[in-house]
Design an enzyme around this catalytic site. Sequence first.
Site, PDB file in Angstrom:
ATOM      1  N   ASN A   9       0.869  -1.176   0.000  1.00 19.56           N
ATOM      2  CA  ASN A   9       0.000   0.000   0.000  1.00 19.56           C
ATOM      3  C   ASN A   9       0.911   1.233   0.000  1.00 19.56           C
ATOM      4  O   ASN A   9       1.489   1.570   1.025  1.00 19.56           O
ATOM      5  CB  ASN A   9      -0.884  -0.042   1.257  1.00 19.56           C
ATOM      6  CG  ASN A   9      -1.743   1.210   1.399  1.00 19.56           C
ATOM      7  OD1 ASN A   9      -1.824   2.021   0.485  1.00 19.56           O
ATOM      8  ND2 ASN A   9      -2.383   1.349   2.552  1.00 19.56           N
ATOM      9  N   LYS A  11       0.092   4.240  -0.256  1.00 21.41           N
ATOM     10  CA  LYS A  11      -0.567   5.421   0.336  1.00 21.41           C
ATOM     11  C   LYS A  11      -0.316   6.647  -0.551  1.00 21.41           C
ATOM     12  O   LYS A  11      -0.326   6.514  -1.769  1.00 21.41           O
ATOM     13  CB  LYS A  11      -0.085   5.623   1.774  1.00 21.41           C
ATOM     14  CG  LYS A  11      -0.211   4.338   2.597  1.00 21.41           C
ATOM     15  CD  LYS A  11       0.039   4.510   4.058  1.00 21.41           C
ATOM     16  CE  LYS A  11      -0.140   3.166   4.754  1.00 21.41           C
ATOM     17  NZ  LYS A  11      -0.014   3.255   6.196  1.00 21.41           N
ATOM     18  N   HIS A  95      -9.621   1.343   4.858  1.00 19.44           N
ATOM     19  CA  HIS A  95      -8.307   1.465   5.496  1.00 19.44           C
ATOM     20  C   HIS A  95      -8.406   2.389   6.712  1.00 19.44           C
ATOM     21  O   HIS A  95      -9.156   3.360   6.717  1.00 19.44           O
ATOM     22  CB  HIS A  95      -7.265   2.012   4.504  1.00 19.44           C
ATOM     23  CG  HIS A  95      -5.880   1.940   5.060  1.00 19.44           C
ATOM     24  ND1 HIS A  95      -5.374   2.926   5.875  1.00 19.44           N
ATOM     25  CD2 HIS A  95      -4.935   0.987   4.980  1.00 19.44           C
ATOM     26  CE1 HIS A  95      -4.158   2.563   6.250  1.00 19.44           C
ATOM     27  NE2 HIS A  95      -3.861   1.398   5.723  1.00 19.44           N
ATOM     28  N   GLU A  97      -6.607   4.712   7.798  1.00 19.24           N
ATOM     29  CA  GLU A  97      -6.408   6.153   7.572  1.00 19.24           C
ATOM     30  C   GLU A  97      -7.647   6.803   6.983  1.00 19.24           C
ATOM     31  O   GLU A  97      -7.931   7.972   7.240  1.00 19.24           O
ATOM     32  CB  GLU A  97      -5.164   6.360   6.693  1.00 19.24           C
ATOM     33  CG  GLU A  97      -3.895   6.124   7.501  1.00 19.24           C
ATOM     34  CD  GLU A  97      -2.774   5.434   6.747  1.00 19.24           C
ATOM     35  OE1 GLU A  97      -2.769   5.456   5.507  1.00 19.24           O
ATOM     36  OE2 GLU A  97      -1.895   4.853   7.420  1.00 19.24           O
ATOM     37  N   GLU A 165      -5.761  -5.005  10.596  1.00 24.23           N
ATOM     38  CA  GLU A 165      -4.706  -4.033  10.852  1.00 24.23           C
ATOM     39  C   GLU A 165      -5.036  -3.250  12.128  1.00 24.23           C
ATOM     40  O   GLU A 165      -5.817  -2.285  12.084  1.00 24.23           O
ATOM     41  CB  GLU A 165      -4.608  -3.042   9.689  1.00 24.23           C
ATOM     42  CG  GLU A 165      -4.281  -3.675   8.361  1.00 24.23           C
ATOM     43  CD  GLU A 165      -3.714  -2.653   7.384  1.00 24.23           C
ATOM     44  OE1 GLU A 165      -2.558  -2.795   6.997  1.00 24.23           O
ATOM     45  OE2 GLU A 165      -4.425  -1.697   7.051  1.00 24.23           O
ATOM     46  N   GLY A 171       2.133   2.092  10.947  1.00 19.73           N
ATOM     47  CA  GLY A 171       3.105   3.183  10.838  1.00 19.73           C
ATOM     48  C   GLY A 171       3.782   3.557  12.147  1.00 19.73           C
ATOM     49  O   GLY A 171       4.407   4.612  12.253  1.00 19.73           O
ATOM     50  N   SER A 202       3.112  -2.186  10.538  1.00 16.40           N
ATOM     51  CA  SER A 202       4.566  -2.194  10.780  1.00 16.40           C
ATOM     52  C   SER A 202       5.262  -3.472  10.344  1.00 16.40           C
ATOM     53  O   SER A 202       6.251  -3.886  10.959  1.00 16.40           O
ATOM     54  CB  SER A 202       4.855  -1.880  12.258  1.00 16.40           C
ATOM     55  OG  SER A 202       4.383  -0.592  12.577  1.00 16.40           O
TER      56      SER A 202
END
Length: 246
Positions: A9, A11, A95, A97, A165, A171, A202
């Site tokens: 990904n 991003k 996701h 985010e 996740e 991250g 991570s």
Amino acid sequence: MITPLIAANWKMNLTEDKAASWCKSFITSLPARALKYVVIAPPYTLIKTVQENLISTPIIISAQNCHWEEKGAFTGEISPVHLKDLKICWTIIGHSERRHILKEDQEIVNKRLKGSLKNGLKVIYCIGEKLEERKEGKTLDVLKEQLKVLEEVKEYEKNIVIAYEPVWAIGTGIVAKEDEIKEAHREIKKFYPSIPVLYGGSVNEENIREIMEIEEVDGVLVGGASLDPEKFSKIVEYSLKTKGVL
Ligand code: PGA
């Protein structure tokens, strides 16, 4: 659905020149038979560049999000029709985010998921608990709540991959522990035994073997470490070797 799946990904990262050199370097670093297990999700603007550079490979290219309507007054959005126009058949939905920074609530995520599936796309559906939810012992309840929508799209089950996740692992350099990953993946598989479940948060070239050794892990969704083609190539190689397909 082919497994294990190793997904990158990107991003909101990379530019045309960097994406092109990423692809060139990545595809020469692995045996051709490894590439069919790989998914790359670039930003929309880099899709064409990535396609041009991966044309001779079976690597799957995915969008990072998708609107539920085919067209209309939705400024800034991309529809399933746009993706299919580019020959893109996969998208990530939900996701962390999108959920937590861009404030997409479960209702919006559900619409995106259903719209994508109904338009024939395959979906990597992301779920995961926040740190406070884990601390309060609510992890499995949160996951169950996020999974509820799958009851409404049962007929598309073969087009779904779930990515577990934990929000606190994305991250941050903190990877969920083996028993935490096992518990979450087992719970998901209890309800959806035929849907592959990826772990994300991570993941890097150093921790990948330990993660892939967990039987319930069918692959990984990699953010930061996927931006470096050498690191990502190692992640793919170690993943496939650990699962015995390379
Ligand atoms: P990370 O991101 O590997 O940088 O933690 C994972 C993801 O957001 O999918």
